[in-house]
Design an enzyme around this catalytic site. Structure first.
Site, PDB file in Angstrom:
ATOM      1  N   ARG A 172      73.775  -8.539  26.210  1.00  0.00           N
ATOM      2  CA  ARG A 172      74.795  -9.488  25.733  1.00  0.00           C
ATOM      3  C   ARG A 172      75.088  -9.328  24.233  1.00  0.00           C
ATOM      4  O   ARG A 172      75.347 -10.302  23.529  1.00  0.00           O
ATOM      5  CB  ARG A 172      74.383 -10.945  25.996  1.00  0.00           C
TER       6      ARG A 172
HETATM    7  P1  FAD Z   1      86.274 -15.035  24.727  1.00  0.00           P
HETATM    8  O1  FAD Z   1      85.576 -16.076  25.509  1.00  0.00           O
HETATM    9  O2  FAD Z   1      87.721 -15.208  24.475  1.00  0.00           O
HETATM   10  O3  FAD Z   1      85.535 -14.883  23.319  1.00  0.00           O
HETATM   11  C1  FAD Z   1      84.143 -14.732  23.268  1.00  0.00           C
HETATM   12  C2  FAD Z   1      83.778 -14.021  21.971  1.00  0.00           C
HETATM   13  O4  FAD Z   1      84.328 -12.709  22.011  1.00  0.00           O
HETATM   14  C3  FAD Z   1      84.381 -14.694  20.728  1.00  0.00           C
HETATM   15  O5  FAD Z   1      83.500 -14.543  19.641  1.00  0.00           O
HETATM   16  C4  FAD Z   1      85.626 -13.899  20.474  1.00  0.00           C
HETATM   17  O6  FAD Z   1      86.037 -13.970  19.135  1.00  0.00           O
HETATM   18  C5  FAD Z   1      85.149 -12.509  20.849  1.00  0.00           C
HETATM   19  N1  FAD Z   1      86.246 -11.619  21.240  1.00  0.00           N
HETATM   20  C6  FAD Z   1      87.195 -11.830  22.175  1.00  0.00           C
HETATM   21  N2  FAD Z   1      88.033 -10.775  22.237  1.00  0.00           N
HETATM   22  C7  FAD Z   1      87.595  -9.879  21.318  1.00  0.00           C
HETATM   23  C8  FAD Z   1      88.030  -8.605  20.873  1.00  0.00           C
HETATM   24  N3  FAD Z   1      89.128  -8.005  21.386  1.00  0.00           N
HETATM   25  N4  FAD Z   1      87.326  -8.006  19.891  1.00  0.00           N
HETATM   26  C9  FAD Z   1      86.227  -8.576  19.334  1.00  0.00           C
HETATM   27  N5  FAD Z   1      85.772  -9.783  19.707  1.00  0.00           N
HETATM   28  C10 FAD Z   1      86.453 -10.426  20.673  1.00  0.00           C
HETATM   29  N6  FAD Z   1      79.224 -12.923  31.188  1.00  0.00           N
HETATM   30  C11 FAD Z   1      78.377 -11.930  31.510  1.00  0.00           C
HETATM   31  O7  FAD Z   1      77.923 -11.196  30.631  1.00  0.00           O
HETATM   32  N7  FAD Z   1      78.012 -11.714  32.822  1.00  0.00           N
HETATM   33  C12 FAD Z   1      78.483 -12.462  33.838  1.00  0.00           C
HETATM   34  O8  FAD Z   1      78.121 -12.228  34.981  1.00  0.00           O
HETATM   35  C13 FAD Z   1      79.402 -13.498  33.523  1.00  0.00           C
HETATM   36  N8  FAD Z   1      79.916 -14.271  34.504  1.00  0.00           N
HETATM   37  C14 FAD Z   1      80.795 -15.249  34.179  1.00  0.00           C
HETATM   38  C15 FAD Z   1      81.355 -16.010  35.212  1.00  0.00           C
HETATM   39  C16 FAD Z   1      82.266 -17.006  34.927  1.00  0.00           C
HETATM   40  C17 FAD Z   1      82.872 -17.814  36.057  1.00  0.00           C
HETATM   41  C18 FAD Z   1      82.650 -17.258  33.565  1.00  0.00           C
HETATM   42  C19 FAD Z   1      83.661 -18.307  33.234  1.00  0.00           C
HETATM   43  C20 FAD Z   1      82.097 -16.512  32.537  1.00  0.00           C
HETATM   44  C21 FAD Z   1      81.161 -15.512  32.827  1.00  0.00           C
HETATM   45  N9  FAD Z   1      80.584 -14.738  31.836  1.00  0.00           N
HETATM   46  C22 FAD Z   1      79.737 -13.717  32.166  1.00  0.00           C
HETATM   47  C23 FAD Z   1      80.837 -15.053  30.404  1.00  0.00           C
HETATM   48  C24 FAD Z   1      82.055 -14.322  29.771  1.00  0.00           C
HETATM   49  O9  FAD Z   1      82.937 -13.844  30.759  1.00  0.00           O
HETATM   50  C25 FAD Z   1      81.604 -13.174  28.866  1.00  0.00           C
HETATM   51  O10 FAD Z   1      80.821 -13.689  27.792  1.00  0.00           O
HETATM   52  C26 FAD Z   1      82.748 -12.361  28.254  1.00  0.00           C
HETATM   53  O11 FAD Z   1      82.221 -11.324  27.466  1.00  0.00           O
HETATM   54  C27 FAD Z   1      83.715 -13.198  27.390  1.00  0.00           C
HETATM   55  O12 FAD Z   1      84.861 -12.402  27.163  1.00  0.00           O
HETATM   56  P2  FAD Z   1      86.274 -13.059  26.807  1.00  0.00           P
HETATM   57  O13 FAD Z   1      87.273 -11.959  26.708  1.00  0.00           O
HETATM   58  O14 FAD Z   1      86.592 -14.159  27.729  1.00  0.00           O
HETATM   59  O15 FAD Z   1      85.978 -13.595  25.351  1.00  0.00           O
HETATM   60  N1  EPU Z   2      67.436 -20.143  39.567  1.00  0.00           N
HETATM   61  C1  EPU Z   2      66.858 -21.365  39.800  1.00  0.00           C
HETATM   62  N2  EPU Z   2      67.619 -22.469  39.547  1.00  0.00           N
HETATM   63  C2  EPU Z   2      68.888 -22.416  39.083  1.00  0.00           C
HETATM   64  C3  EPU Z   2      69.448 -21.161  38.844  1.00  0.00           C
HETATM   65  C4  EPU Z   2      68.707 -20.025  39.095  1.00  0.00           C
HETATM   66  O1  EPU Z   2      65.711 -21.461  40.203  1.00  0.00           O
HETATM   67  O2  EPU Z   2      69.495 -23.468  38.885  1.00  0.00           O
HETATM   68  C5  EPU Z   2      66.639 -18.928  39.869  1.00  0.00           C
HETATM   69  C6  EPU Z   2      67.256 -18.145  41.037  1.00  0.00           C
HETATM   70  O3  EPU Z   2      66.800 -18.648  42.273  1.00  0.00           O
HETATM   71  C7  EPU Z   2      66.772 -16.732  40.751  1.00  0.00           C
HETATM   72  C8  EPU Z   2      66.678 -16.679  39.224  1.00  0.00           C
HETATM   73  O4  EPU Z   2      66.666 -18.039  38.765  1.00  0.00           O
HETATM   74  O5  EPU Z   2      65.506 -16.523  41.286  1.00  0.00           O
HETATM   75  C9  EPU Z   2      67.836 -15.894  38.596  1.00  0.00           C
HETATM   76  O6  EPU Z   2      69.075 -16.549  38.923  1.00  0.00           O
HETATM   77  P1  EPU Z   2      70.414 -15.722  39.153  1.00  0.00           P
HETATM   78  O7  EPU Z   2      70.182 -14.665  40.193  1.00  0.00           O
HETATM   79  O8  EPU Z   2      71.520 -16.680  39.386  1.00  0.00           O
HETATM   80  O9  EPU Z   2      70.647 -14.938  37.801  1.00  0.00           O
HETATM   81  P2  EPU Z   2      70.707 -15.477  36.330  1.00  0.00           P
HETATM   82  O10 EPU Z   2      69.669 -14.733  35.567  1.00  0.00           O
HETATM   83  O11 EPU Z   2      70.660 -16.955  36.271  1.00  0.00           O
HETATM   84  C10 EPU Z   2      72.352 -13.688  35.432  1.00  0.00           C
HETATM   85  C11 EPU Z   2      73.394 -13.723  34.374  1.00  0.00           C
HETATM   86  C12 EPU Z   2      74.754 -14.061  34.960  1.00  0.00           C
HETATM   87  C13 EPU Z   2      75.095 -13.042  36.053  1.00  0.00           C
HETATM   88  C14 EPU Z   2      74.001 -13.106  37.121  1.00  0.00           C
HETATM   89  C15 EPU Z   2      74.240 -12.124  38.251  1.00  0.00           C
HETATM   90  C16 EPU Z   2      72.473 -14.405  32.219  1.00  0.00           C
HETATM   91  C17 EPU Z   2      72.282 -15.523  31.254  1.00  0.00           C
HETATM   92  N3  EPU Z   2      73.071 -14.720  33.372  1.00  0.00           N
HETATM   93  O12 EPU Z   2      72.175 -15.002  35.887  1.00  0.00           O
HETATM   94  O13 EPU Z   2      75.701 -13.926  33.911  1.00  0.00           O
HETATM   95  O14 EPU Z   2      76.353 -13.331  36.617  1.00  0.00           O
HETATM   96  O15 EPU Z   2      72.727 -12.806  36.506  1.00  0.00           O
HETATM   97  O16 EPU Z   2      74.015 -10.830  37.836  1.00  0.00           O
HETATM   98  O17 EPU Z   2      72.110 -13.264  31.921  1.00  0.00           O
HETATM   99  C18 EPU Z   2      76.820 -15.129  32.154  1.00  0.00           C
HETATM  100  O18 EPU Z   2      76.205 -14.403  31.370  1.00  0.00           O
HETATM  101  O19 EPU Z   2      77.663 -15.980  31.769  1.00  0.00           O
HETATM  102  C19 EPU Z   2      76.544 -14.996  33.587  1.00  0.00           C
HETATM  103  C20 EPU Z   2      77.107 -15.779  34.492  1.00  0.00           C
END
Ligand code: FAD
Ligand code: EPU
Length: 311
Positions: A172
């Site tokens: 991240r």
């Molecule tokens: P924004 O939210 O618009 O901005 C976030 C940061 O990025 C800010 O500091 C902004 O200034 C900067 N930024 C935006 N665009 C640029 C650019 N062009 N150049 C430099 N900086 C920039 N994240 C994960 O890692 N894994 C997941 O599985 C995951 N699942 C998600 C699921 C859902 C339903 C949601 C809502 C979010 C999830 N996220 C996940 C979080 C999010 O999508 C990520 O953190 C993503 O990197 C944010 O990108 P964004 O373009 O939306 O940035």
């Molecule tokens: N768990 C619980 N309780 C909860 C949630 C999770 O016990 O309320 C347990 C699950 O049962 C599992 C473990 O925690 O054993 C891990 O949970 P999960 O598989 O949902 O993965 P996570 O580590 O919580 C990460 C990323 C997600 C990404 C998923 C799938 C981070 C902070 N989160 O979640 O990324 O989508 O893996 O790959 O790294 C994001 O970064 O915004 C994000 C959504």
């Protein structure tokens, strides 16, 4: 009525509620600059600014932000997936430029149809390419830096073109200083088949089945040292905790959702509750606007202070 104007170099400027650009659906007004080329971007970066991507990691105050908010559009939100003849070699594909403003979900679908592998693990991340690169967004099935060849970054000292090896990236984290703008990238992909890429996408997608479907900015906290933040918050008994319109999701405790009418203050109160009740220090994954800059002691404006080396 919203007022629209044009900058000297032709960027469209509009005062808009930022809530409409965020997946949480929260955030007050700011002056939004829609920039479609490097000249417009340079003009926009000459005054205090923020860069907004897909708004999928943001909790923006109800008062908005005082800085101009830059959004990449036009060619900076366009993509050229044709393999570059000089850089590609056999099954290694290096694409043309993909704009920082390109929505990631559509890009991932397009790559699957072409049978190009490396980024399918990021399926389901509702970001823009620039924001996803800046955060090195990913899942346990893959992250953005697994598919990057070259990055073009707008810095206060001008444009820089770097490779992932030039940056200290990790979980991240891209290592790119805050408010340096990822304008375009070239992707580094592996030739596969649409079927194989789809199979890997399905795996990554299945891992998300337990995530809530409501308005949310994704996971609130990073996973600390291999532990699941969601599990820790769950074990602290906080699932279902509610402040105003914001709720710790019963499906997954690391997600705060907007039940409708949530304010940034509601979300902040839940974040404070989590920090107070979970025994392990948790690092926020969200960006809090405008507090993040103050919290981290960073200057909010462009300028000499930001000439930090990329590595
Ligand atoms: P924004 O939210 O618009 O901005 C976030 C940061 O990025 C800010 O500091 C902004 O200034 C900067 N930024 C935006 N665009 C640029 C650019 N062009 N150049 C430099 N900086 C920039 N994240 C994960 O890692 N894994 C997941 O599985 C995951 N699942 C998600 C699921 C859902 C339903 C949601 C809502 C979010 C999830 N996220 C996940 C979080 C999010 O999508 C990520 O953190 C993503 O990197 C944010 O990108 P964004 O373009 O939306 O940035
Ligand atoms: N768990 C619980 N309780 C909860 C949630 C999770 O016990 O309320 C347990 C699950 O049962 C599992 C473990 O925690 O054993 C891990 O949970 P999960 O598989 O949902 O993965 P996570 O580590 O919580 C990460 C990323 C997600 C990404 C998923 C799938 C981070 C902070 N989160 O979640 O990324 O989508 O893996 O790959 O790294 C994001 O970064 O915004 C994000 C959504």
């Amino acid at each position: 009525m919203t007022e629209t104007s044009e900058s000297k170099t032709g960027a469209r400027i509009e005062r808009l509620p930022l809530a409409r650009f965020t997946t949480l659906g929260v955030g007050g007004e700011a002056e939004v600059w829609f920039v479609s080329d490097h000249q417009q971007l340079a003009e926009a970066m000459a005054q205090p600014y923020r860069i907004l991507g897909g708004g999928s990691n943001l909790v923006i105050d109800d008062g908005g932000v005082p800085e101009r908010v830059i959004r990449l559009s036009g060619p900076l939100a366009g993509r050229n997936l044709t393999p570059d003849a000089e850089l590609s070699d056999g099954d290694l594909i290096v694409t043309g430029w993909v704009g920082g403003g390109v929505p990631l979900p559509g890009l991932i679908r397009a790559l699957q149809k072409l049978g190009y592998s490396n980024l399918e693990g990021t399926v389901g991340i509702p970001a823009q390419v620039g924001g996803a690169v800046w955060m090195n967004a990913g899942t346990r099935y893959g992250e953005m830096f697994g598919g990057l060849h070259t990055l073009e970054i707008a810095t206060p000292d001008g444009l820089k073109v770097v490779t992932p090896d030039d940056l200290r990236w990790g979980y991240r984290d891209s290592g790119i200083p805050r408010n340096h703008i990822v304008t375009r990238v070239r992707l580094k992909l592996q030739r596969s088949t649409p079927e194989e890429v789809l199979a890997k996408m399905t795996l990554a997608d299945t891992a998300r089945k337990g995530q809530p479907k409501m308005k949310t900015p994704g996971c609130a906290f990073k996973n600390p040292g291999g532990m699941g933040a969601g599990r820790l918050i769950d074990e602290a008994g906080l699932k279902g905790a509610q402040v105003g319109g914001a709720l710790i999701a019963p499906e997954h405790a690391n997600f705060i959702v907007n039940l409708g009418g949530a304010t940034a203050a509601d979300v902040h109160a839940l974040l404070d509750l989590i920090r107070a009740r979970v025994g392990v220090p948790l690092e926020l994954e969200y960006e809090l606007w405008p507090d993040d800059m103050q919290r981290q002691g960073m200057p909010v404006s462009a300028g000499a202070q930001w000439s930090a080396e990329l590595k």
